[in-house]
Design an enzyme around this catalytic site. Structure first.
Site, PDB file in Angstrom:
ATOM      1  N   ALA A 103      -8.937  -3.144  -4.992  1.00 29.12           N
ATOM      2  CA  ALA A 103      -9.496  -2.132  -4.091  1.00 29.12           C
ATOM      3  C   ALA A 103      -8.404  -1.320  -3.366  1.00 29.12           C
ATOM      4  O   ALA A 103      -8.267  -0.123  -3.602  1.00 29.12           O
ATOM      5  CB  ALA A 103     -10.426  -2.788  -3.077  1.00 29.12           C
ATOM      6  N   GLU A 104      -7.622  -1.965  -2.517  1.00 28.26           N
ATOM      7  CA  GLU A 104      -6.739  -1.213  -1.618  1.00 28.26           C
ATOM      8  C   GLU A 104      -5.774  -0.275  -2.344  1.00 28.26           C
ATOM      9  O   GLU A 104      -5.646   0.891  -1.973  1.00 28.26           O
ATOM     10  CB  GLU A 104      -5.925  -2.180  -0.751  1.00 28.26           C
ATOM     11  CG  GLU A 104      -6.767  -2.975   0.201  1.00 28.26           C
ATOM     12  CD  GLU A 104      -5.931  -3.776   1.188  1.00 28.26           C
ATOM     13  OE1 GLU A 104      -4.994  -3.223   1.778  1.00 28.26           O
ATOM     14  OE2 GLU A 104      -6.218  -4.978   1.364  1.00 28.26           O
ATOM     15  N   ASN A 156      -6.864   5.129   7.887  1.00 27.23           N
ATOM     16  CA  ASN A 156      -6.439   3.731   7.898  1.00 27.23           C
ATOM     17  C   ASN A 156      -7.089   2.995   6.731  1.00 27.23           C
ATOM     18  O   ASN A 156      -8.221   3.301   6.354  1.00 27.23           O
ATOM     19  CB  ASN A 156      -6.893   3.092   9.220  1.00 27.23           C
ATOM     20  CG  ASN A 156      -6.538   1.617   9.317  1.00 27.23           C
ATOM     21  OD1 ASN A 156      -5.386   1.223   9.076  1.00 27.23           O
ATOM     22  ND2 ASN A 156      -7.506   0.782   9.664  1.00 27.23           N
ATOM     23  N   HIS A 187      -8.449  -0.700   5.630  1.00 30.38           N
ATOM     24  CA  HIS A 187      -8.832  -1.991   6.213  1.00 30.38           C
ATOM     25  C   HIS A 187      -9.362  -2.898   5.099  1.00 30.38           C
ATOM     26  O   HIS A 187     -10.171  -2.453   4.275  1.00 30.38           O
ATOM     27  CB  HIS A 187      -9.892  -1.790   7.299  1.00 30.38           C
ATOM     28  CG  HIS A 187     -10.257  -3.067   7.979  1.00 30.38           C
ATOM     29  ND1 HIS A 187      -9.440  -3.659   8.930  1.00 30.38           N
ATOM     30  CD2 HIS A 187     -11.310  -3.907   7.812  1.00 30.38           C
ATOM     31  CE1 HIS A 187      -9.995  -4.794   9.319  1.00 30.38           C
ATOM     32  NE2 HIS A 187     -11.127  -4.970   8.663  1.00 30.38           N
ATOM     33  N   ASN A 201       0.837  -1.216   0.000  1.00 27.21           N
ATOM     34  CA  ASN A 201       0.000   0.000   0.000  1.00 27.21           C
ATOM     35  C   ASN A 201       0.864   1.255   0.000  1.00 27.21           C
ATOM     36  O   ASN A 201       0.538   2.239  -0.664  1.00 27.21           O
ATOM     37  CB  ASN A 201      -0.962  -0.002   1.189  1.00 27.21           C
ATOM     38  CG  ASN A 201      -2.181  -0.859   0.922  1.00 27.21           C
ATOM     39  OD1 ASN A 201      -3.068  -0.453   0.178  1.00 27.21           O
ATOM     40  ND2 ASN A 201      -2.205  -2.054   1.495  1.00 27.21           N
ATOM     41  N   ASP A 258     -11.301   0.477  14.185  1.00 26.07           N
ATOM     42  CA  ASP A 258     -12.020   0.493  12.892  1.00 26.07           C
ATOM     43  C   ASP A 258     -13.415   1.117  12.994  1.00 26.07           C
ATOM     44  O   ASP A 258     -14.327   0.742  12.249  1.00 26.07           O
ATOM     45  CB  ASP A 258     -12.144  -0.937  12.303  1.00 26.07           C
ATOM     46  CG  ASP A 258     -10.797  -1.596  12.084  1.00 26.07           C
ATOM     47  OD1 ASP A 258      -9.817  -0.886  11.798  1.00 26.07           O
ATOM     48  OD2 ASP A 258     -10.725  -2.838  12.198  1.00 26.07           O
TER      49      ASP A 258
HETATM   50  C1  GAR Z   1      -3.247  -4.631   3.916  1.00 24.65           C
HETATM   51  O1  GAR Z   1      -4.036  -5.625   3.336  1.00 24.65           O
HETATM   52  C2  GAR Z   1      -4.071  -3.777   4.858  1.00 24.65           C
HETATM   53  O2  GAR Z   1      -5.368  -3.591   4.416  1.00 24.65           O
HETATM   54  C3  GAR Z   1      -4.006  -4.612   6.113  1.00 24.65           C
HETATM   55  O3  GAR Z   1      -2.677  -5.043   6.176  1.00 24.65           O
HETATM   56  C4  GAR Z   1      -2.183  -5.241   4.845  1.00 24.65           C
HETATM   57  C5  GAR Z   1      -0.832  -4.575   4.704  1.00 24.65           C
HETATM   58  O4  GAR Z   1      -0.227  -4.876   3.464  1.00 24.65           O
HETATM   59  N1  GAR Z   1      -4.393  -3.850   7.262  1.00 24.65           N
HETATM   60  C6  GAR Z   1      -5.158  -4.339   8.248  1.00 24.65           C
HETATM   61  O5  GAR Z   1      -5.539  -5.491   8.281  1.00 24.65           O
HETATM   62  C7  GAR Z   1      -5.512  -3.332   9.340  1.00 24.65           C
HETATM   63  N2  GAR Z   1      -6.519  -3.847  10.204  1.00 24.65           N
HETATM   64  P1  GAR Z   1       0.990  -4.048   2.875  1.00 24.65           P
HETATM   65  O6  GAR Z   1       2.062  -3.955   3.976  1.00 24.65           O
HETATM   66  O7  GAR Z   1       1.470  -4.861   1.708  1.00 24.65           O
HETATM   67  O8  GAR Z   1       0.480  -2.681   2.480  1.00 24.65           O
END
Ligand code: GAR
Length: 195
Positions: free
Chosen positions: A180-181, A108, A110, A14, A151
């Site tokens: 999505a993210e 944040n 999620h 992310n 959250d």
């Molecule tokens: C992501 O999927 C994010 O949405 C999740 O951790 C991952 C981090 O990935 N966050 C949560 O679960 C927060 N409750 P990344 O380090 O590759 O960005």
């Protein structure tokens, strides 16, 4: 220019999406001024380094107690003078003092459609395991402001992703990230930077 600090705990995909979106001007009026990790040696720190962004590790392991860690974390955040703090896979409970100091300035990402599959214990792969166990057909991701609950803060943006019959937690996690993210988090930052 919106001064953004990104907080990470792991791989940092992310974070990479934000870095790329700033570079290709999908996100404007934004400067990533620092990356803070609570873990040493994570790939997110490499991503920051490769992009020429200052980074720091504030690890609970280096402090006698939680209060000392929380104080050091807030001090490090303050040192970057951020307008916005982005939690991009930051798996540490944000100290109340920081939430008070940065009211409506912490967001944040999620990996579910809040209020489903969120709150204490729901992070990373566990979210997708729970969603598949429950048999949901649509999931997704949410960007929200951070308040003192887990959250529970106001939702900024959401994007839905369809679950496939043969999805495993891993394939679902990957698709939620891709569809999505990695789009949603830059879009939310751009919205804040230009409003
Ligand atoms: C992501 O999927 C994010 O949405 C999740 O951790 C991952 C981090 O990935 N966050 C949560 O679960 C927060 N409750 P990344 O380090 O590759 O960005």
């Amino acid at each position: 220019m919106l001064r953004v600090v990104v907080m990470v705990s792991g791989g940092g995909t992310n974070l990479q999406a934000i870095i790329d979106a700033v570079a290709d001007k999908t996100v404007t009026n934004t400067q990533i001024v620092g990356v803070i990790s609570n873990n040493y040696g994570v790939y997110a720190l490499e991503r920051a380094k490769n992009a020429g962004i200052d980074s720091a590790v504030v690890s609970p392991k280096d402090f006698e107690n939680r209060k000392a860690f929380n104080d050091a974390l807030l001090e490090k955040v303050n040192s970057y003078k951020p307008d916005l703090i982005v939690l991009a896979g930051f798996l540490v409970v944000i100290p109340e003092k920081m939430i008070d100091a940065y009211e409506n300035k912490i967001i944040n990402i999620h990996p579910s459609l809040i209020p489903s599959f969120c709150g204490t214990g729901y992070y990373g792969l566990k979210v997708h395991e729970a969603a598949l166990e429950r048999g949901v057909k649509v999931t997704g991701a949410t960007v929200h402001y951070v308040d003192k609950g887990t959250d529970t803060g106001p939702i900024i943006m959401q994007k839905a992703v369809y679950v496939k019959e043969d999805d495993t937690p891993k394939t679902l996690q990957q698709r939620v990230m891709e569809e999505a993210e990695w789009k949603l988090l830059p879009a939310a930052i751009n919205k804040i930077a230009n409003s």
